[in-house]
Design a protein around this motif. Structure first.
Motif, PDB file in Angstrom:
ATOM      1  N   ALA A 182       9.378  12.994  91.041  1.00  0.00           N
ATOM      2  CA  ALA A 182      10.647  12.513  90.491  1.00  0.00           C
ATOM      3  C   ALA A 182      11.786  13.461  90.855  1.00  0.00           C
ATOM      4  N   ALA A 183      11.539  14.769  90.759  1.00  0.00           N
ATOM      5  CA  ALA A 183      12.570  15.748  91.127  1.00  0.00           C
ATOM      6  C   ALA A 183      12.859  15.685  92.626  1.00  0.00           C
ATOM      7  N   PHE A 184      11.822  15.509  93.429  1.00  0.00           N
ATOM      8  CA  PHE A 184      11.978  15.388  94.874  1.00  0.00           C
ATOM      9  C   PHE A 184      12.854  14.177  95.184  1.00  0.00           C
ATOM     10  N   GLN A 185      12.591  13.068  94.522  1.00  0.00           N
ATOM     11  CA  GLN A 185      13.355  11.850  94.791  1.00  0.00           C
ATOM     12  C   GLN A 185      14.823  12.013  94.427  1.00  0.00           C
ATOM     13  N   ARG A 186      15.132  12.786  93.394  1.00  0.00           N
ATOM     14  CA  ARG A 186      16.534  13.025  93.046  1.00  0.00           C
ATOM     15  C   ARG A 186      17.248  13.787  94.164  1.00  0.00           C
ATOM     16  N   ALA A 187      16.546  14.748  94.777  1.00  0.00           N
ATOM     17  CA  ALA A 187      17.129  15.467  95.909  1.00  0.00           C
ATOM     18  C   ALA A 187      17.332  14.526  97.096  1.00  0.00           C
ATOM     19  N   VAL A 188      16.369  13.645  97.323  1.00  0.00           N
ATOM     20  CA  VAL A 188      16.484  12.638  98.384  1.00  0.00           C
ATOM     21  C   VAL A 188      17.696  11.751  98.138  1.00  0.00           C
ATOM     22  N   ASN A 189      17.865  11.315  96.893  1.00  0.00           N
ATOM     23  CA  ASN A 189      18.992  10.437  96.559  1.00  0.00           C
ATOM     24  C   ASN A 189      20.326  11.117  96.837  1.00  0.00           C
ATOM     25  N   MET A 190      20.395  12.421  96.563  1.00  0.00           N
ATOM     26  CA  MET A 190      21.632  13.156  96.845  1.00  0.00           C
ATOM     27  C   MET A 190      21.955  13.098  98.331  1.00  0.00           C
ATOM     28  N   TRP A 191      20.960  13.432  99.168  1.00  0.00           N
ATOM     29  CA  TRP A 191      21.195  13.426 100.614  1.00  0.00           C
ATOM     30  C   TRP A 191      21.451  12.018 101.149  1.00  0.00           C
ATOM     31  N   ALA A 192      20.819  11.022 100.565  1.00  0.00           N
ATOM     32  CA  ALA A 192      21.016   9.647 101.030  1.00  0.00           C
ATOM     33  C   ALA A 192      22.451   9.180 100.844  1.00  0.00           C
ATOM     34  N   GLY A 193      23.162   9.782  99.888  1.00  0.00           N
ATOM     35  CA  GLY A 193      24.554   9.432  99.662  1.00  0.00           C
ATOM     36  C   GLY A 193      25.533  10.272 100.468  1.00  0.00           C
ATOM     37  N   LYS A 194      25.010  11.256 101.234  1.00  0.00           N
ATOM     38  CA  LYS A 194      25.898  12.150 101.992  1.00  0.00           C
ATOM     39  C   LYS A 194      25.733  12.013 103.502  1.00  0.00           C
ATOM     40  N   LEU A 195      24.575  11.545 103.947  1.00  0.00           N
ATOM     41  CA  LEU A 195      24.339  11.347 105.375  1.00  0.00           C
ATOM     42  C   LEU A 195      24.500   9.873 105.705  1.00  0.00           C
ATOM     43  N   ASN A 196      24.699   9.590 106.987  1.00  0.00           N
ATOM     44  CA  ASN A 196      24.918   8.201 107.402  1.00  0.00           C
ATOM     45  C   ASN A 196      24.118   7.931 108.667  1.00  0.00           C
ATOM     46  N   SER A 197      23.140   7.032 108.563  1.00  0.00           N
ATOM     47  CA  SER A 197      22.330   6.670 109.723  1.00  0.00           C
ATOM     48  C   SER A 197      21.740   5.289 109.512  1.00  0.00           C
ATOM     49  N   SER A 198      21.658   4.522 110.578  1.00  0.00           N
ATOM     50  CA  SER A 198      21.022   3.205 110.516  1.00  0.00           C
ATOM     51  C   SER A 198      19.512   3.306 110.666  1.00  0.00           C
ATOM     52  N   VAL A 199      19.007   4.512 111.003  1.00  0.00           N
ATOM     53  CA  VAL A 199      17.576   4.717 111.218  1.00  0.00           C
ATOM     54  C   VAL A 199      16.991   5.469 110.020  1.00  0.00           C
ATOM     55  N   PRO A 200      15.955   4.941 109.372  1.00  0.00           N
ATOM     56  CA  PRO A 200      15.357   5.661 108.239  1.00  0.00           C
ATOM     57  C   PRO A 200      14.906   7.067 108.629  1.00  0.00           C
ATOM     58  N   ILE A 201      15.075   8.005 107.712  1.00  0.00           N
ATOM     59  CA  ILE A 201      14.672   9.398 107.915  1.00  0.00           C
ATOM     60  C   ILE A 201      13.308   9.581 107.264  1.00  0.00           C
ATOM     61  N   THR A 202      12.297   9.851 108.065  1.00  0.00           N
ATOM     62  CA  THR A 202      10.933   9.952 107.538  1.00  0.00           C
ATOM     63  C   THR A 202      10.600  11.411 107.216  1.00  0.00           C
TER      64      THR A 202
END
Length: 319
Positions: free
Chosen positions: A83-103
Motif C-alpha cells: 500500500a505504501a509502495f502504491q502511494r509512491a507510484v501514484n505520486m510519480w504517475a501524476g508527475k511523469l508523462n508517457s503513453s507507454v506503461p512503466i514496468t
C-alpha cells in the motif's frame, strides 16, 4: 534511507544490471533504432535515526490526474508495504508523462549494511549517441522496447523499524513511502554514469554518456566545464568527480533553484552509487522541499515530492 538508488553492498557500488550489448550489423545505421546497453543501479542509505521529524508535503500535486501508468510486480511484500509502495507510484504517475506503461519489478529482500533500498533501469538505450534509461527511451519511441522491467527495485527486509503509514514517520522510523519514491526516481532517470577507479574518472558506459551526464559541471556557473567534455578515464575527471564542486545545470534547474544550478553529492572520497547521482545533502537538508533525491533518508524524515529541482533534473534527462 537517504536518497540513493543503486544495487550495492556496503558503500553503494555501481552495478551493471542488464545482459550485454546488442550487436549492430556492420554498415547498419545507428538511427533510428535504439540499442540496449547494460543499465545501472543506485542505493539509498539509512540516515541517522535521531533528530526532530520532518515532513515535506505535496499538497499541490497530491491529487494530480495520472499522466503515466506504472505496472508493478511484487515479490515478498506485506499488504501494508504494498500500500505504501502504491502511494509512491501514484505520486510519480501524476508527475511523469508517457503513453507507454512503466514496468517495475520490486522485491523485498536482505540488502547490504545500511542500505534501505536500491533501484535502477534494466537497460539504457542509445538514441542519437546518448543513453536514455528504459522508461525515457520507451516514451521517446512510443513503445515498449524490451520485455525486461523498466525499473528493478529492491527494498531491505533487514530493517524492523519501517513506517508504512500515510502520515509523517515518527522519530526512530524510516518512512517506506519516501524510500520507494526516492528509488523510483533513480529508476526513471535520476542517475548518471559517473565512476572513479583509483584516480581515474569516467561519465560513460560503453563509451556513451547517460542523458543525465550531459548537464553536470565542475563548478556552479553556466560557463563551468561540462564533465562529459573532459577526457574519459582521466585523472582530471577523477578529481572533478571528487571535488565537492559538481553541479547539475539547466535553465529549468536554475529557475527551480532560485537562479542557481543544483549542487550534487560529490564528496572528496568517492562513494560508488552515492556520489554524483544524488543532490547534495548539505545543500538540500532534511525538511528541504527538494530533499527527496539526496543520498540518505533519516529516521522521522518524510518526503512526499521530488520537489521542483528534482523534476527539473528529470525534465532534462528526457521527461
Amino acid at each position: 534511507m537517504r536518497r540513493s538508488t543503486m544495487i550495492l553492498s556496503g558503500a553503494a557500488a555501481l552495478t551493471m544490471v542488464a545482459t550485454g550489448l546488442a550487436a549492430v550489423p556492420a554498415g547498419a545505421s545507428s538511427a533510428p533504432a535504439p540499442r540496449p546497453i547494460a543499465g545501472t543501479q543506485v542505493p539509498v542509505y539509512a540516515g541517522p535515526l535521531g533528530g526532530v521529524p520532518s515532513f515535506v508535503d505535496d499538497s499541490a500535486g497530491a491529487k494530480a490526474a495520472p499522466t503515466a501508468k506504472f505496472v508493478v510486480t511484487y515479490t515478498g511484500f506485506s499488504a501494508e508495504a504494498k500500500a505504501a509502495f502504491q502511494r509512491a507510484v501514484n505520486m510519480w504517475a501524476g508527475k511523469l508523462n508517457s503513453s507507454v506503461p512503466i514496468t517495475v519489478k520490486a522485491s523485498w529482500e536482505p540488502l547490504g549494511s545500511g542500505i534501505l533500498g536500491s533501484a535502477g533501469p534494466s537497460y539504457a538505450w542509445d538514441i542519437g549517441g546518448v543513453l536514455y534509461v528504459d522508461a525515457v527511451a520507451n516514451k521517446k519511441s512510443g513503445k515498449q522496447l524490451n520485455s525486461a522491467p523498466d525499473v528493478v527495485a529492491r527494498f531491505s527486509s533487514n530493517f524492523s523499524n519501517w513506517h508504512f503509514g500515510t502520515g509523517p514517520a515518527p522519530a526512530g522510523k524510516y518512512d517506506f513511502q519516501s524510500v520507494v519514491a526516492h528509488e523510483l526516481g533513480h529508476g526513471v532517470g535520476f542517475l548518471g554514469a559517473g565512476r572513479v577507479s583509483g584516480s581515474l574518472g569516467s561519465v560513460r558506459i560503453s563509451g556513451k554518456n547517460i542523458s543525465y551526464d550531459r548537464y553536470t559541471r565542475l563548478g556552479s556557473t553556466a560557463t563551468s566545464p561540462l564533465l562529459w567534455k573532459m577526457p574519459d578515464n582521466s585523472t582530471q575527471l577523477g578529481s572533478a568527480l571528487r571535488s565537492n564542486n559538481v553541479y547539475f545545470d539547466t535553465p529549468a534547474v536554475r529557475s527551480a533553484n532560485g537562479g542557481k544550478s543544483a549542487k550534487l553529492y560529490a564528496p572528496l572520497t568517492w562513494r560508488q552509487g552515492s556520489s554524483y547521482s544524488h543532490l547534495d545533502e548539505a545543500t538540500f537538508p532534511k525538511g528541504n522541499p527538494n530533499s527527496l533525491m539526496t543520498y540518505a533518508i533519516g529516521g522521522g524524515e518524510t518526503i512526499r515530492t521530488p520537489g521542483n529541482v528534482g523534476m527539473a533534473v528529470l525534465k532534462a534527462v528526457g521527461w
